[in-house]
Scaffold this active site. Structure first.
Site, mmCIF file in Angstrom:
data_model
loop_
_atom_site.group_PDB
_atom_site.id
_atom_site.type_symbol
_atom_site.label_atom_id
_atom_site.label_comp_id
_atom_site.label_asym_id
_atom_site.label_seq_id
_atom_site.Cartn_x
_atom_site.Cartn_y
_atom_site.Cartn_z
ATOM 1 N N ASP A 1 50.309 14.653 5.042
ATOM 2 C CA ASP A 1 50.318 15.236 6.194
ATOM 3 C C ASP A 1 51.581 14.486 7.178
ATOM 4 O OD1 ASP A 1 49.226 13.294 7.544
ATOM 5 O OD2 ASP A 1 47.383 14.352 8.063
ATOM 6 N N ARG B 1 39.940 20.754 14.826
ATOM 7 C CA ARG B 1 40.841 19.759 15.339
ATOM 8 C C ARG B 1 42.017 20.512 16.162
ATOM 9 N NH1 ARG B 1 44.082 14.386 13.084
ATOM 10 N NH2 ARG B 1 44.815 16.119 11.307
#
Length: 532
Positions: A446, A165
Site C-alpha cells: 500500500d 479507517r
C-alpha cells in the site's frame, strides 16, 4: 454562488448520479456541513503546527517526550472501556472498501475487518462513494457480488467486526469545497459512515468504530474527540458510543502515546503499531539528520532496536491504561509455489510469534490466506484469554528517547535501491490508475511501502551516502537507474500492459518527488491531482 452560500454551504464539483444520491442524502449533507464548518478551521491550524514542529527537527532538534504533559504520563488513569465485540481482536484483516474485498474480508478467519478509505484506497470519487455504499450494505447484511464468471459472493452468518479507517488529517476531499477549499477527507469519510450506519450497528450489538491514521500529536486526537462528542450529542447518543483505535505510525506520535490515549479516553480502545508508515515517518521526520539514515528497507525489521523499543513501549503504555496494543501488518501474499509458500508462512509465523510473546493483543494481515496461520499463533499464546491486557511489561526498564531514535545498522545496496525504484513506480502507477492495494513481488503493497522506497532514496541523495559497491548516490545515479528499471518493469509486465498503463506518468512523479530539493510529505498529495 453568493457570498452567504460560500460561507455556509458545501459545493460539490460532481453531479449526483443514483449512487451519490444514496450516500449524499439531505440529512447526510447537513451533518457533513456542520462538521466541516465547526472543525475545518482547527484542522488547518493542526496541519500548520506539523510544519512548525518539523522545522525545529529539520534545524537540529530531536523528537522527545513532552515536559509539559509529564503529569499525564505519571498519574494513574484508564480509558472509559471497551465494547464486548471488540474484546477479542487477535487477528484483523485490512483492505480497501471494494465490494468483493469487503465480503471476503468479513468472511475470513479473523475477528475484525478494517475497511480502509486511506492507504490501500486510491480515493477517486466513484471509489469513495461506492465504498460508502458497500459498507452500508455490509452493515445491513445485504451485501453481495457476482463476478464476470457468474460466481456469487455473500456474507457468512457470523462475519468479522467492522472498523472503518478514515483518511488522515492531511488528505483533502477535492470534490467537495467549503469557502473555496477542499474539505478534510477524514471528515467526509467519518460523517457518511457514521450517519448511515450508527443506528444499524448499535441495533446489532456493535457500534460505530474507527481507525485514525497518521496522527502526529495528542492535539490532533483531541480534535477527533471533539468531533466524536459532537456527533454523539447531535444524535443523542451516550458519551463513548463512538470508539476509535489510533495508529501510532509517525515518529512524533510515539513520544505522546499516553497523551493520545488521555485526549481520547472517552472514545479510544487501543493503539496500533503501524510499522511500515512508522519506518517511513522515521525517514521523513529525521530527513536532515545524516547520522540516522536507514539502510535497505528489507533489513529494517521489527527486531531492530528502534522498532523493538517502539513495540514494547506501545504495549506497556496501552496496557497500563486498559487499552489494546495491536501489532503490525504481515504484508506477505501466499504463493502457489509450495516451497515459496512454506517460506512465506515461516516468516509470518516468526513475526507474529514475536508480537504475541511481546504482549500484543492482536495483529494485522493483508491477505485471507494468512489468517489461519496467524490465528493459530495467537490462539496458542492466548489460550482461554480474549486478549493480553494482563501483560503489563512493568518489569521492563524505562524506554528512552535515545532508544526510540537509535540509528539502524545495515547495508545500502544497489539491488535494494533498484528494488525501491521498481516497487515505488509500480505502486504509483497503480495508485494514479485507481488501485491503492497492489501485489508486487510477493507483498501486498500500500502507500506506506512506496513512501519508504522513495524517501529512502531522497535521503540517500541528500546526504551523499554510498552504496555497498562504492557508488555515491546522486541524482544522476538515480536517473540512470530509473531509466534502466523502467525497462525491467516493461519486460516484467509486458508491452501491452506497459503502453496501456500510466507508467510514464508514474516515472515522472517518482522522479519529481525523489530528486527535488524539498521532500514532499506524502506522495498521495501530488498523486491525488492525477486521480479523477
Amino acid at each position: 454562488m453568493t457570498q452567504q452560500e460560500m460561507t455556509t454551504e458545501l459545493h460539490f464539483t460532481r453531479d449526483f448520479s443514483y449512487q451519490e444520491q444514496q450516500v449524499l442524502t439531505d440529512g447526510a449533507i447537513r451533518f457533513l456541513t456542520e462538521l466541516v464548518q465547526k472543525f475545518s478551521p482547527r484542522r488547518k491550524e493542526l496541519l500548520e503546527n506539523r510544519l512548525i514542529n518539523q522545522k525545529k527537527i529539520d534545524d537540529g532538534a530531536l523528537p522527545d517526550f513532552i515536559m509539559e504533559t509529564a503529569s499525564i504520563r505519571d498519574s494513574e488513569w484508564t480509558i472509559r472501556g471497551i465494547p464486548d465485540d471488540l474484546l477479542d481482536r487477535r487477528v484483523e484483516i485490512t483492505g480497501p472498501v471494494e465490494r468483493k474485498m469487503v465480503i471476503n474480508a468479513l468472511n475470513a478467519n479473523v475477528k475484525v475487518f478494517m475497511a480502509d478509505f486511506e492507504d490501500s484506497l486510491a480515493p477517486g470519487w466513484e471509489k469513495v462513494i461506492d465504498g460508502q455504499l458497500n459498507l452500508r450494505d455490509a452493515v445491513k447484511g445485504t451485501i453481495s457480488f457476482i463476478n464476470e464468471q457468474g460466481k456469487e459472493y455473500s456474507l457468512n452468518p457470523d462475519p468479522a467486526v467492522l472498523i472503518c479507517r478514515v483518511r488522515g488529517l492531511h488528505l483533502p476531499e477535492k470534490h467537495v469545497l467549503w469557502q473555496g477549499e477542499a474539505i478534510p477527507g477524514g471528515l467526509f469519510d467519518f460523517a457518511l459512515y457514521f450517519y448511515h450506519n450508527y443506528r444499524a450497528l448499535l441495533d446489532k450489538g456493535s457500534g460505530p468504530y474507527f481507525y485514525l491514521p497518521k496522527t502526529e500529536s495528542y492535539h490532533e486526537t483531541a480534535w477527533w474527540s471533539e468531533v466524536f462528542s459532537y456527533a454523539e450529542d447531535r444524535f443523542e447518543l451516550p458519551r463513548g458510543t463512538i470508539k476509535a483505535t489510533v495508529l501510532i505510525e509517525t515518529l512524533p506520535a510515539v513520544f505522546q502515546m499516553d497523551e493520545i490515549l488521555y485526549s481520547l479516553r472517552d472514545h479510544i480502545v487501543g493503539l496500533n503499531c503501524g510499522r511500515w508508515d512508522y519506518i517511513f515517518s522515521y525517514i521523513k521526520t529525521l530527513k536532515n539528520h545524516a547520522d540516522r539514515v536507514l539502510p535497505d528497507r528489507q533489513s529494517v525489521t521489527m527486531d531492530k532496536p528502534f522498532l523493538s523499543a517502539y513495540s514494547r513501549l506501545l504495549i506497556k503504555t496501552c496496557h497500563r491504561r486498559g487499552a489494546f496494543a495491536m501489532g503490525g501488518m504481515a504484508a506477505f501474499i501466499p504463493s502457489k509455489d509450495a516451497e515459496r509458500n512454506a517460506w512465506v508462512l515461516d516468516k509470518v509465523r516468526a513475526d507474529k510469534e514475536l508480537e504475541a510473546s511481546n504482549g500484543h493483543d492482536g495483529t494485522w494481515v493483508a491477505h485471507p490466506g494468512l489468517a489461519d496461520v496467524v490465528m493459530d499463533v495467537f490462539n496458542r499464546t492466548l489460550g482461554e484469554r480474549k486478549n493480553q491486557l494482563n501483560i503489563s511489561r512493568s518489569q521492563d526498564s524505562e524506554i528512552t528517547a535515545q532508544q526510540l531514535l537509535e540509528p539502524c545498522p545495515g547495508e545500502r545496496t544497489e539491488e535494494g535501491m533498484r528494488a525501491n525504484i521498481r516497487v515505488a513506480v509500480q505502486y504509483i502507477e497503480a495508485w494514479i490508475s485507481g488501485n491503492g492495494c497492489v501485489p508486487i513481488y510477493g507483498l501486498m503493497e500500500d502507500a506506506a511501502t512506496a513512501e519508504i522506497s522513495r524517501t529512502s532514496i531522497w535521503q540517500w541523495i541528500r546526504h551523499e551516502k554510498t552504496l555497498s559497491n562504492g557508488k555515491v548516490i546522486t541524482r544522476e545515479l538515480f536517473h540512470t537507474m530509473l531509466d534502466e528499471e523502467m525497462q525491467v518493469i516493461r519486460q516484467e509486465v509486458g508491452e501491452t500492459r506497459f503502453t496501456q498503463g500510466r507508467f510514464a506518468d508514474a516515472a515522472q512523479l517518482m522522479e519529481r518527488i525523489t530528486t527535488q530539493e524539498t521532500l514532499i510529505d506524502f506522495l498521495t498529495l501530488p498523486g491525488y491531482a492525477l486521480l479523477d
